[in-house]
Design a protein around this motif. Sequence first.
Motif, PDB file in Angstrom:
ATOM      1  N   ASP A   4      35.908  48.007  37.318  1.00 37.23           N
ATOM      2  CA  ASP A   4      36.305  49.383  37.615  1.00 37.23           C
ATOM      3  C   ASP A   4      37.203  49.484  38.847  1.00 37.23           C
ATOM      4  O   ASP A   4      37.307  50.537  39.458  1.00 37.23           O
ATOM      5  CB  ASP A   4      35.069  50.278  37.762  1.00 37.23           C
ATOM      6  N   CYS A   5      37.865  48.374  39.186  1.00 35.58           N
ATOM      7  CA  CYS A   5      38.734  48.382  40.378  1.00 35.58           C
ATOM      8  C   CYS A   5      40.188  48.616  39.959  1.00 35.58           C
ATOM      9  O   CYS A   5      40.754  47.849  39.172  1.00 35.58           O
ATOM     10  CB  CYS A   5      38.597  47.054  41.132  1.00 35.58           C
ATOM     11  N   LEU A   6      40.787  49.654  40.522  1.00 40.73           N
ATOM     12  CA  LEU A   6      42.165  50.019  40.189  1.00 40.73           C
ATOM     13  C   LEU A   6      43.146  48.875  40.460  1.00 40.73           C
ATOM     14  O   LEU A   6      44.020  48.576  39.638  1.00 40.73           O
ATOM     15  CB  LEU A   6      42.557  51.257  41.021  1.00 40.73           C
ATOM     16  N   PHE A   7      43.014  48.221  41.612  1.00 37.56           N
ATOM     17  CA  PHE A   7      43.980  47.178  41.954  1.00 37.56           C
ATOM     18  C   PHE A   7      43.744  45.903  41.138  1.00 37.56           C
ATOM     19  O   PHE A   7      44.701  45.159  40.882  1.00 37.56           O
ATOM     20  CB  PHE A   7      43.979  46.907  43.455  1.00 37.56           C
ATOM     21  N   CYS A   8      42.513  45.645  40.718  1.00 34.71           N
ATOM     22  CA  CYS A   8      42.290  44.541  39.761  1.00 34.71           C
ATOM     23  C   CYS A   8      42.971  44.866  38.433  1.00 34.71           C
ATOM     24  O   CYS A   8      43.551  43.977  37.793  1.00 34.71           O
ATOM     25  CB  CYS A   8      40.794  44.316  39.533  1.00 34.71           C
ATOM     26  N   LYS A   9      42.945  46.132  38.039  1.00 30.14           N
ATOM     27  CA  LYS A   9      43.608  46.530  36.784  1.00 30.14           C
ATOM     28  C   LYS A   9      45.122  46.397  36.913  1.00 30.14           C
ATOM     29  O   LYS A   9      45.798  46.010  35.958  1.00 30.14           O
ATOM     30  CB  LYS A   9      43.221  47.961  36.411  1.00 30.14           C
ATOM     31  N   GLU A  46      42.680  37.845  43.619  1.00 23.71           N
ATOM     32  CA  GLU A  46      41.221  37.701  43.507  1.00 23.71           C
ATOM     33  C   GLU A  46      40.572  38.875  44.240  1.00 23.71           C
ATOM     34  O   GLU A  46      40.893  39.135  45.401  1.00 23.71           O
ATOM     35  CB  GLU A  46      40.816  36.377  44.155  1.00 23.71           C
ATOM     36  N   HIS A  47      39.659  39.560  43.597  1.00 23.95           N
ATOM     37  CA  HIS A  47      39.072  40.755  44.212  1.00 23.95           C
ATOM     38  C   HIS A  47      38.282  40.419  45.469  1.00 23.95           C
ATOM     39  O   HIS A  47      37.440  39.538  45.477  1.00 23.95           O
ATOM     40  CB  HIS A  47      38.141  41.472  43.223  1.00 23.95           C
ATOM     41  N   SER A  48      38.586  41.139  46.548  1.00 21.47           N
ATOM     42  CA  SER A  48      37.682  41.207  47.694  1.00 21.47           C
ATOM     43  C   SER A  48      37.829  42.625  48.226  1.00 21.47           C
ATOM     44  O   SER A  48      38.841  43.282  47.995  1.00 21.47           O
ATOM     45  CB  SER A  48      38.011  40.162  48.761  1.00 21.47           C
ATOM     46  N   PHE A  97      38.932  50.187  47.289  1.00 15.53           N
ATOM     47  CA  PHE A  97      38.104  49.124  47.883  1.00 15.53           C
ATOM     48  C   PHE A  97      38.409  47.750  47.285  1.00 15.53           C
ATOM     49  O   PHE A  97      37.516  47.011  46.868  1.00 15.53           O
ATOM     50  CB  PHE A  97      36.619  49.534  47.810  1.00 15.53           C
ATOM     51  N   HIS A  98      39.683  47.458  47.238  1.00  9.88           N
ATOM     52  CA  HIS A  98      40.236  46.124  46.970  1.00  9.88           C
ATOM     53  C   HIS A  98      41.179  45.881  48.145  1.00  9.88           C
ATOM     54  O   HIS A  98      42.104  46.684  48.367  1.00  9.88           O
ATOM     55  CB  HIS A  98      40.978  46.121  45.624  1.00  9.88           C
ATOM     56  N   ALA A  99      40.928  44.818  48.899  1.00 14.70           N
ATOM     57  CA  ALA A  99      41.673  44.574  50.141  1.00 14.70           C
ATOM     58  C   ALA A  99      43.182  44.719  49.921  1.00 14.70           C
ATOM     59  O   ALA A  99      43.719  44.222  48.925  1.00 14.70           O
ATOM     60  CB  ALA A  99      41.361  43.167  50.659  1.00 14.70           C
TER      61      ALA A  99
HETATM   62 ZN    ZN Z   1      39.767  44.620  42.735  1.00 11.32          ZN
END
Ligand code: ZN
Length: 137
Positions: A4-9, A46-48, A97-99
Amino acid sequence: MTSDCLFCKITAREIPAQVVYEDGDTLAFLDINPINPGHTLVIPKEHSKDIFDIDEKNWAAVMRTSRIVAHALEKALKTDGINLGMNNRAGAGQMIFHAHVHVMPRTVGDPHRPWPGRPYAEGEFVAMGEKLRAALK
Ligand code: ZN
Ligand code: 5GP
């Protein structure tokens, strides 16, 4: 990938973005609500969550890409200067909340101002130095 992370998407190209640069570890894309045109976000693939969560390798990669983007903004826009910024945790205004590091082109006379400084009260300057040196031991 955090589902559910926008920046991962954005990294997975599930959501469109104006990607301007990418390497094995990072992605750089235009912020949709820029302080000035060209305002770019640099993220680890990579998600952080933030500066507290990101590992050293990904942090170094984000810094490397931020510098590359700063040079590109200077070349493309003849910018007068660049601010780098990073909001970490809600208490510092983080909303995604993705660095990510903000690379923000500046122009002499634009309406943005650096953060306001407030002088230390008597004795607190040295005490703060001691406190931080102790934390860094
Ligand atoms: Zn992310
Ligand atoms: P922060 O978490 O550092 O406070 O700010 C997040 C930044 O992400 C904001 O500057 C905002 O304009 C940007 N942003 C929010 N949603 C999107 C989006 O869907 N695409 C892009 N490119 N930027 C976004």
